[in-house]
Design a protein around this motif. Structure first.
Motif, PDB file in Angstrom:
ATOM      1  N   ALA A 356       0.847  -1.198   0.000  1.00 37.03           N
ATOM      2  CA  ALA A 356       0.000   0.000   0.000  1.00 37.03           C
ATOM      3  C   ALA A 356       0.878   1.241   0.000  1.00 37.03           C
ATOM      4  CB  ALA A 356      -0.917   0.011   1.217  1.00 37.03           C
ATOM      5  N   THR A 357       0.455   2.248  -0.735  1.00 36.68           N
ATOM      6  CA  THR A 357       1.149   3.537  -0.774  1.00 36.68           C
ATOM      7  C   THR A 357       0.105   4.658  -0.743  1.00 36.68           C
ATOM      8  OG1 THR A 357       1.137   3.722  -3.198  1.00 36.68           O
ATOM      9  CG2 THR A 357       2.978   2.531  -2.208  1.00 36.68           C
ATOM     10  N   ILE A 358       0.585   5.878  -0.638  1.00 35.94           N
ATOM     11  CA  ILE A 358      -0.305   7.049  -0.696  1.00 35.94           C
ATOM     12  C   ILE A 358      -0.106   7.743  -2.037  1.00 35.94           C
ATOM     13  CG2 ILE A 358      -0.854   9.294   0.315  1.00 35.94           C
ATOM     14  CD1 ILE A 358      -1.700   7.188   2.172  1.00 35.94           C
ATOM     15  N   ASP A 359      -1.180   8.152  -2.641  1.00 40.12           N
ATOM     16  CA  ASP A 359      -1.150   8.869  -3.913  1.00 40.12           C
ATOM     17  C   ASP A 359      -0.255  10.107  -3.788  1.00 40.12           C
ATOM     18  OD1 ASP A 359      -1.666  10.257  -6.255  1.00 40.12           O
ATOM     19  OD2 ASP A 359      -3.836   9.994  -6.157  1.00 40.12           O
ATOM     20  N   GLU A 360       0.747  10.193  -4.647  1.00 39.02           N
ATOM     21  CA  GLU A 360       1.688  11.317  -4.595  1.00 39.02           C
ATOM     22  C   GLU A 360       0.983  12.657  -4.805  1.00 39.02           C
ATOM     23  OE1 GLU A 360       4.878  11.592  -3.844  1.00 39.02           O
ATOM     24  OE2 GLU A 360       5.045   9.460  -3.373  1.00 39.02           O
ATOM     25  N   ALA A 361      -0.041  12.690  -5.622  1.00 39.50           N
ATOM     26  CA  ALA A 361      -0.784  13.940  -5.841  1.00 39.50           C
ATOM     27  C   ALA A 361      -1.417  14.412  -4.539  1.00 39.50           C
ATOM     28  CB  ALA A 361      -1.850  13.740  -6.913  1.00 39.50           C
ATOM     29  N   PHE A 362      -1.890  13.477  -3.718  1.00 42.61           N
ATOM     30  CA  PHE A 362      -2.468  13.831  -2.423  1.00 42.61           C
ATOM     31  C   PHE A 362      -1.379  14.341  -1.487  1.00 42.61           C
ATOM     32  CE2 PHE A 362      -4.327  13.306   1.720  1.00 42.61           C
ATOM     33  CZ  PHE A 362      -5.678  13.544   1.537  1.00 42.61           C
ATOM     34  N   LEU A 363      -0.232  13.668  -1.474  1.00 41.79           N
ATOM     35  CA  LEU A 363       0.855  14.076  -0.582  1.00 41.79           C
ATOM     36  C   LEU A 363       1.396  15.459  -0.938  1.00 41.79           C
ATOM     37  CD1 LEU A 363       2.904  10.765  -0.153  1.00 41.79           C
ATOM     38  CD2 LEU A 363       1.277  11.812   1.443  1.00 41.79           C
ATOM     39  N   ARG A 364       1.385  15.803  -2.204  1.00 41.64           N
ATOM     40  CA  ARG A 364       1.911  17.123  -2.603  1.00 41.64           C
ATOM     41  C   ARG A 364       1.101  18.247  -1.987  1.00 41.64           C
ATOM     42  NH1 ARG A 364       3.120  14.528  -7.631  1.00 41.64           N
ATOM     43  NH2 ARG A 364       1.071  15.087  -8.500  1.00 41.64           N
ATOM     44  N   ARG A 365      -0.176  17.996  -1.672  1.00 40.67           N
ATOM     45  CA  ARG A 365      -1.036  19.030  -1.096  1.00 40.67           C
ATOM     46  C   ARG A 365      -0.905  19.089   0.415  1.00 40.67           C
ATOM     47  NH1 ARG A 365      -5.120  16.251  -4.148  1.00 40.67           N
ATOM     48  NH2 ARG A 365      -6.298  15.890  -2.210  1.00 40.67           N
ATOM     49  N   ALA A 366      -0.231  18.124   1.022  1.00 39.82           N
ATOM     50  CA  ALA A 366      -0.186  18.008   2.475  1.00 39.82           C
ATOM     51  C   ALA A 366       0.936  18.848   3.081  1.00 39.82           C
ATOM     52  CB  ALA A 366       0.005  16.549   2.872  1.00 39.82           C
ATOM     53  N   GLU A 367       0.769  19.239   4.340  1.00 44.47           N
ATOM     54  CA  GLU A 367       1.891  19.810   5.097  1.00 44.47           C
ATOM     55  C   GLU A 367       2.945  18.742   5.242  1.00 44.47           C
ATOM     56  OE1 GLU A 367       2.885  21.964   9.394  1.00 44.47           O
ATOM     57  OE2 GLU A 367       0.780  21.591   8.791  1.00 44.47           O
ATOM     58  N   GLN A 368       4.214  19.086   5.015  1.00 44.55           N
ATOM     59  CA  GLN A 368       5.250  18.065   4.934  1.00 44.55           C
ATOM     60  C   GLN A 368       6.609  18.586   5.337  1.00 44.55           C
ATOM     61  OE1 GLN A 368       6.065  17.676   0.310  1.00 44.55           O
ATOM     62  NE2 GLN A 368       3.907  18.223   0.706  1.00 44.55           N
ATOM     63  N   VAL A 369       7.488  17.657   5.674  1.00 38.98           N
ATOM     64  CA  VAL A 369       8.872  17.988   5.993  1.00 38.98           C
ATOM     65  C   VAL A 369       9.733  16.836   5.514  1.00 38.98           C
ATOM     66  CG1 VAL A 369       8.737  16.964   8.306  1.00 38.98           C
ATOM     67  CG2 VAL A 369      10.440  18.733   7.832  1.00 38.98           C
ATOM     68  N   HIS A 370      10.957  17.158   5.057  1.00 41.06           N
ATOM     69  CA  HIS A 370      11.824  16.157   4.433  1.00 41.06           C
ATOM     70  C   HIS A 370      13.219  16.174   5.037  1.00 41.06           C
ATOM     71  CE1 HIS A 370       8.743  15.726   1.289  1.00 41.06           C
ATOM     72  NE2 HIS A 370       8.657  17.049   1.329  1.00 41.06           N
ATOM     73  N   PHE A 371      13.805  14.998   5.154  1.00 42.45           N
ATOM     74  CA  PHE A 371      15.164  14.847   5.667  1.00 42.45           C
ATOM     75  C   PHE A 371      15.967  14.000   4.680  1.00 42.45           C
ATOM     76  CE2 PHE A 371      12.498  15.728   9.229  1.00 42.45           C
ATOM     77  CZ  PHE A 371      13.258  16.524  10.064  1.00 42.45           C
TER      78      PHE A 371
END
Length: 371
Positions: A356-371
């Motif tokens: 299972a994964t999350i739709d990347e288009a949905f994740l692009r709209r989300a508040e996020q942080v990257h390391f």
């Protein structure tokens, strides 16, 4: 192994409105406020994990999980993703508790390890796919007439068991169950969950005895979890088998409840136990003690419930599944994952890893942080 070095970690807030309010004795829930963790390795493997924090149960929120995840990510980056015990021990070293966000990291790491082994998650965890999983469907707490209508609809939709949220006064809760039984008949499997709402042992025993005539399979968490020492007295006096939920977070809680002979059943949730690592320990303890087990969740999407479904295939003592919350979402952001079939059947992915994964288009709209 150099190729399995953790190269990048991303953390996202997953916010989805529910189709209608979901009410339990601890209060109403209007929307999903979850956190998704995505871990990528140098050799191209990507692991996904999700947690659904619950302020009144595990003491976490979407904001605390999002923040604590930012303590974890720098500590894991550069580590071998296949060193599961070392990585999970590092999370415990960094901060006590915080089982919800730990579970998201735990699941994502296990996803990578299972993919690397070329095995579906349940098989990687030592399980098998020889049993069919069925989910119940939950009736939210509310007026008796509305609860009856919902129960009838769920029965007509083919769900093999109906779970009912209670935790009010004796008179109100008995009226609710009486109305539901009038709607669905005397034989359809019915379960109840007080979410600690009856508070004291005396009150719980009185309600449970008043509900004896309604053919109820089991009752989850009748009293305040702080009163776990009284749970054995409730179990002994109750005509309905008792299942521990909020009072059973990790394997230490399970061992304590078993030693006290506090209940006949345990409800295991990845978000309470910190993930697969400890959830499996609870299942092993419960099985050894001859208890019946359930795997449930909070308000996870099909991503988190896919992890729960894999867990349910790892132990034959797990006989009940409570995987209905994704059906309450107004939007489904998950690709792959479990599928809901007629009759409450839950179909589990057989591809390597979680599946299972999350739709990347949905994740692009989300508040996020990257390391």
């Amino acid at each position: 192994m150099p190729g399995t070095t953790i190269q990048a970690i991303s953390i996202y807030k997953l916010l989805v409105p529910l189709r209608e309010p979901f009410v339990i004795s601890l209060g109403p829930l209007l929307a999903v406020q979850n956190v998704v963790v995505v871990i990528r390795t140098r050799d191209g493997h990507t692991g996904y994990g999700e947690c659904s924090p619950f302020l009144t149960i595990n003491g976490e929120s979407v904001d605390t999980c999002f923040l604590v995840g930012q303590y974890f990510a720098p500590a894991l980056r550069g580590r071998d993703a296949l060193d599961l015990s070392g990585a999970l021990a590092e999370l415990d070293r960094i901060i006590y508790g915080n089982s919800s966000i730990k579970s998201a990291f735990d699941v994502a790491l296990h996803d990578i390890a299972a993919q690397h082994a070329g095995l579906p998650m349940y098989e990687f965890l030592g399980g098998h796919n020889r049993k069919t999983l069925h989910t119940d469907m939950t009736v939210s707490l509310g007026p008796a007439e509305k609860m009856q209508a919902d129960a009838v609809r769920f029965q007509q939709e083919g769900f093999p068991a109906i779970k009912v949220k209670l935790g009010d006064t004796l008179e109100n809760d008995v009226a609710r169950i009486r109305a539901i039984r009038a709607g669905i008949g005397p034989a359809h499997p019915l379960r109840i969950d007080a979410n600690q709402g009856w508070k004291t042992a005396d009150t719980a025993v009185a309600v449970l005895q008043a509900l004896a005539e309604f053919n109820i399979e089991h009752c989850e968490e009748p009293i305040l979890r702080q009163h776990f020492m009284d749970l054995s007295r409730v179990s002994a006096a109750s005509p309905i088998p008792i299942m521990a939920d909020e009072s059973c977070g990790d394997e230490h809680d399970a061992a304590r409840l078993i030693r006290l002979q506090a209940c006949r059943m345990l409800n295991i949730k990845l978000g309470k136990s910190s993930g697969f690592h400890r959830a499996r320990k609870i299942a092993q303890l419960g099985q050894a003690a001859g208890l019946t087990l359930q795997v449930g969740g909070f308000l996870e999407s099909r991503l988190g419930m896919t992890a729960a479904a894999h867990l349910a295939l790892t132990n034959d003592a797990i006989r009940h599944c409570d995987f209905d919350t994704p059906l309450m979402f107004s939007e489904d952001p998950v690709l792959g994952g479990i599928r809901y079939r007629p009759g409450g059947v839950v179909e589990v992915p057989t591809v390597p890893g979680l599946g299972a994964t999350i739709d990347e288009a949905f994740l692009r709209r989300a508040e996020q942080v990257h390391f």
